[in-house]
Design an enzyme around this catalytic site. Sequence first.
Site, PDB file in Angstrom:
ATOM      1  N   ARG A  69      41.323  30.563  46.400  1.00  0.00           N
ATOM      2  CA  ARG A  69      41.092  30.503  44.953  1.00  0.00           C
ATOM      3  C   ARG A  69      41.687  29.227  44.364  1.00  0.00           C
ATOM      4  O   ARG A  69      41.071  28.566  43.515  1.00  0.00           O
ATOM      5  CB  ARG A  69      41.707  31.734  44.290  1.00  0.00           C
ATOM      6  CG  ARG A  69      41.493  31.794  42.785  1.00  0.00           C
ATOM      7  CD  ARG A  69      41.925  33.137  42.225  1.00  0.00           C
ATOM      8  NE  ARG A  69      41.748  33.170  40.774  1.00  0.00           N
ATOM      9  CZ  ARG A  69      42.727  33.299  39.896  1.00  0.00           C
ATOM     10  NH1 ARG A  69      43.989  33.439  40.321  1.00  0.00           N
ATOM     11  NH2 ARG A  69      42.480  33.320  38.592  1.00  0.00           N
ATOM     12  N   HIS A  73      39.701  26.295  42.248  1.00  0.00           N
ATOM     13  CA  HIS A  73      40.097  25.879  40.896  1.00  0.00           C
ATOM     14  C   HIS A  73      40.478  24.402  40.858  1.00  0.00           C
ATOM     15  O   HIS A  73      40.283  23.747  39.833  1.00  0.00           O
ATOM     16  CB  HIS A  73      41.252  26.750  40.402  1.00  0.00           C
ATOM     17  CG  HIS A  73      40.816  28.113  39.968  1.00  0.00           C
ATOM     18  ND1 HIS A  73      41.252  28.709  38.806  1.00  0.00           N
ATOM     19  CD2 HIS A  73      39.973  29.016  40.545  1.00  0.00           C
ATOM     20  CE1 HIS A  73      40.703  29.908  38.680  1.00  0.00           C
ATOM     21  NE2 HIS A  73      39.927  30.117  39.736  1.00  0.00           N
ATOM     22  N   ASN A 101      44.136  29.686  35.038  1.00  0.00           N
ATOM     23  CA  ASN A 101      44.989  29.368  36.191  1.00  0.00           C
ATOM     24  C   ASN A 101      46.359  30.046  36.175  1.00  0.00           C
ATOM     25  O   ASN A 101      47.153  29.851  37.103  1.00  0.00           O
ATOM     26  CB  ASN A 101      45.189  27.848  36.286  1.00  0.00           C
ATOM     27  CG  ASN A 101      43.912  27.122  36.659  1.00  0.00           C
ATOM     28  OD1 ASN A 101      43.020  27.701  37.259  1.00  0.00           O
ATOM     29  ND2 ASN A 101      43.825  25.851  36.290  1.00  0.00           N
TER      30      ASN A 101
END
Length: 344
Positions: A69, A73, A101
């Site tokens: 992940r 991002h 985030n």
Amino acid sequence: MSMSRNSIFVFLVSLLVFGVAEVCNAKQPHPKLKMNFYVTKCPEAEVLVRNITWSKLKTNPALGAKLLRMHFHDCFVRGCDASVLLDAVDNTQAEKDARPNLTLQGFVEIDEIKSKVEKLCPGVVSCADILSLAARDSVSFLPFLDHDSDSIPPFKPMWPVLTGRRDGNTSLASETNGNVPSPFSNFSTLMNVFDSKGLDVNDLVALSGGHSIGVARCGTFSARLYNFNGTGEADPSLNAAYVEILKAQCPNPANPATTVEMDPQSSVSFDSNYFKILLQKKGLFQSDAALLTNLRAAIRVATLQNSKLFYIKFAESMVKMGNIGVLTGAVGEIRKQCRVVNSK
């Protein structure tokens, strides 16, 4: 993880018969990224990254989803330049401080890997490459979680990581919203984000398969259970029995600390089960369900139930994603620490 020629032929013919064959639109690898970029300056770097990552996974299987992940991002904001790893400077919030985030994890592990790589080869290996490698290595380790020996099992990478990236020196929270795909997005919004990164509908579906591992906080989907689009009812596109299961885990209002498996009963196994549950209307996020609202995407969801095909297509899309906005040559820097830019 490869299909036989006959299987590929049959698959392509079946697509043609149903009128959905597509022309491959994959971008070519970045000309300055290559396999084994550090072979002369730091030949042990990639093995060191892998060994540390795998040692962490042995005691923390959830780390695989977290690193994957984080890599996503990072690449979707300013490209794969490790800008997501930078801490805020003065009063300016960094990417990691932006709302999408705030739940990212894995920073400590990346710091540890970087520290040990720096001791081995100071100023050579970028944080961007370390994150790319660690994300790949963590997912590739998942099939070995039941490996009893303390030794590292034979390495079977799920996708090739071309290296040679350099680190960016800018990280702004303000650039995150609109660039990182949201779990609340409909199909057109998702497609606009992916298209802006040079990724197509096939990449969108394949990379959504990353939801095969990991967990999500109740707040990212609870509106689908209790008040979808302000109706006061559950999202009708969500399996009714699954709604009740989720409600039992996530009472209203949502507890921000409660998490739920993104791929029910398969959240540590990186596999094609995600696409099977999508077709059962058990996709956890609105963005998951959105894949079934577009014909091309829905067809791709159906085909990626095939595990071998999913692994192939996910690997292709990860390579493409790893090309987004990379810095090479004299652009950017090789950070000494991943959280701060080098002092001038």
